[in-house]
Design a protein around this motif. Structure first.
Motif, PDB file in Angstrom:
ATOM      1  N   UNK A   1       0.519  -0.931   0.568  1.00  0.00           N
ATOM      2  CA  UNK A   1      -0.286   0.013   0.086  1.00  0.00           C
ATOM      3  C   UNK A   1       0.846   1.624  -0.366  1.00  0.00           C
ATOM      4  N   UNK A   2       1.964   1.199   0.463  1.00  0.00           N
ATOM      5  CA  UNK A   2       3.169   2.177   1.259  1.00  0.00           C
ATOM      6  C   UNK A   2       3.498   2.438  -0.083  1.00  0.00           C
ATOM      7  N   UNK A   3       3.831   1.355  -1.253  1.00  0.00           N
ATOM      8  CA  UNK A   3       5.268   1.861  -2.103  1.00  0.00           C
ATOM      9  C   UNK A   3       4.411   2.173  -3.217  1.00  0.00           C
ATOM     10  N   UNK A   4       2.863   0.856  -3.739  1.00  0.00           N
ATOM     11  CA  UNK A   4       2.545   1.417  -5.119  1.00  0.00           C
ATOM     12  C   UNK A   4       0.649   1.535  -5.188  1.00  0.00           C
ATOM     13  N   UNK A   5       0.270   1.710  -3.745  1.00  0.00           N
ATOM     14  CA  UNK A   5      -1.146   1.988  -3.220  1.00  0.00           C
ATOM     15  C   UNK A   5      -1.835   1.163  -4.170  1.00  0.00           C
ATOM     16  N   UNK A   6      -1.854  -0.667  -3.615  1.00  0.00           N
ATOM     17  CA  UNK A   6      -1.927  -1.874  -4.494  1.00  0.00           C
ATOM     18  C   UNK A   6      -2.090  -2.550  -3.088  1.00  0.00           C
ATOM     19  N   UNK A   7      -3.453  -3.491  -2.909  1.00  0.00           N
ATOM     20  CA  UNK A   7      -3.146  -4.217  -1.625  1.00  0.00           C
ATOM     21  C   UNK A   7      -3.015  -6.006  -2.758  1.00  0.00           C
ATOM     22  N   UNK A   8      -1.585  -6.742  -2.397  1.00  0.00           N
ATOM     23  CA  UNK A   8      -1.073  -8.026  -2.635  1.00  0.00           C
ATOM     24  C   UNK A   8      -2.648  -8.944  -2.199  1.00  0.00           C
ATOM     25  N   UNK A   9      -2.626 -10.100  -3.707  1.00  0.00           N
ATOM     26  CA  UNK A   9      -2.812 -11.539  -2.657  1.00  0.00           C
ATOM     27  C   UNK A   9      -1.923 -12.394  -1.948  1.00  0.00           C
ATOM     28  N   UNK A  10      -2.802 -12.912  -0.989  1.00  0.00           N
ATOM     29  CA  UNK A  10      -1.874 -13.589  -0.136  1.00  0.00           C
ATOM     30  C   UNK A  10      -1.613 -15.700  -0.899  1.00  0.00           C
ATOM     31  N   UNK A  11      -0.945 -15.883  -1.194  1.00  0.00           N
ATOM     32  CA  UNK A  11      -1.413 -17.233  -0.522  1.00  0.00           C
ATOM     33  C   UNK A  11       0.479 -18.191  -0.340  1.00  0.00           C
ATOM     34  N   UNK A  12      -0.094 -19.813  -0.084  1.00  0.00           N
ATOM     35  CA  UNK A  12       0.622 -20.813   0.575  1.00  0.00           C
ATOM     36  C   UNK A  12       1.520 -20.131   1.949  1.00  0.00           C
ATOM     37  N   UNK A  13       0.068 -19.773   2.470  1.00  0.00           N
ATOM     38  CA  UNK A  13       0.953 -19.184   3.999  1.00  0.00           C
ATOM     39  C   UNK A  13       1.007 -17.990   3.775  1.00  0.00           C
ATOM     40  N   UNK A  14       1.574 -17.458   3.163  1.00  0.00           N
ATOM     41  CA  UNK A  14       2.262 -15.806   3.240  1.00  0.00           C
ATOM     42  C   UNK A  14       3.448 -16.263   2.890  1.00  0.00           C
ATOM     43  N   UNK A  15       3.655 -17.110   2.086  1.00  0.00           N
ATOM     44  CA  UNK A  15       5.171 -17.053   1.385  1.00  0.00           C
ATOM     45  C   UNK A  15       5.121 -17.000   0.005  1.00  0.00           C
TER      46      UNK A  15
END
Length: 144
Positions: A76-90
């Motif tokens: 959010x701070x760097x690109x104003x986007x929220x990532x999707x998270x997979x494989x238990x946060x890896x």
């Protein structure tokens, strides 16, 4: 005459091959965690270090799980986007207008193992997802 042309082309090929090897070494030196294919694609499509109009699906693979809230806040701070998270946060996936500055910032974290990406065009779409299989197995591409 044909043999002379052949030899000239062969010399040109060897020169290009050497320079390409030097370029690959520069990728590894400055962007050791970023896939070289992503770097080349970004170089071809972008004329700037920190501006880009082309959309990429960026996959960030970490060595150990990352708190999703910490990752969310970073993106959010760097690109104003929220990532999707997979494989238990890896594994994190974000569609963004990727820049070299952004890739450099991500790779600076010790916990980041590898950064892959795919060109998505001028609009966001979901493309290939790189699946992280742990330290004993290489990442694979999945179109699921």
């Amino acid at each position: 005459m044909a043999e002379q042309k052949y030899n000239e082309v062969k010399v040109a090929y060897e020169d290009i091959k050497q320079k390409y090897g030097e370029l690959q070494n520069a990728y590894k030196k400055y962007f050791p965690k970023v896939d070289s294919t992503l770097i080349e694609d970004l170089l071809l499509r972008s004329a700037s270090f920190d501006k880009n109009e082309h959309q990429y699906a960026i996959n960030v693979i970490t060595k150990t799980p990352v708190d999703t809230e910490v990752a969310r806040n970073f993106f959010l701070e760097k690109i104003d986007q929220v990532p999707s998270s997979y494989e238990k946060g890896t594994h994190y996936l974000v569609n963004t207008k990727a820049t070299f500055a952004f890739l450099y910032d991500i790779q600076s974290f010790d916990n980041v193992d590898k950064i892959y990406g795919d060109y998505e065009g001028f609009t966001s779409t979901v493309g290939n997802i790189y699946e992280h299989r742990g330290t004993n197995e290489q990442s694979r591409i999945s179109n699921e």
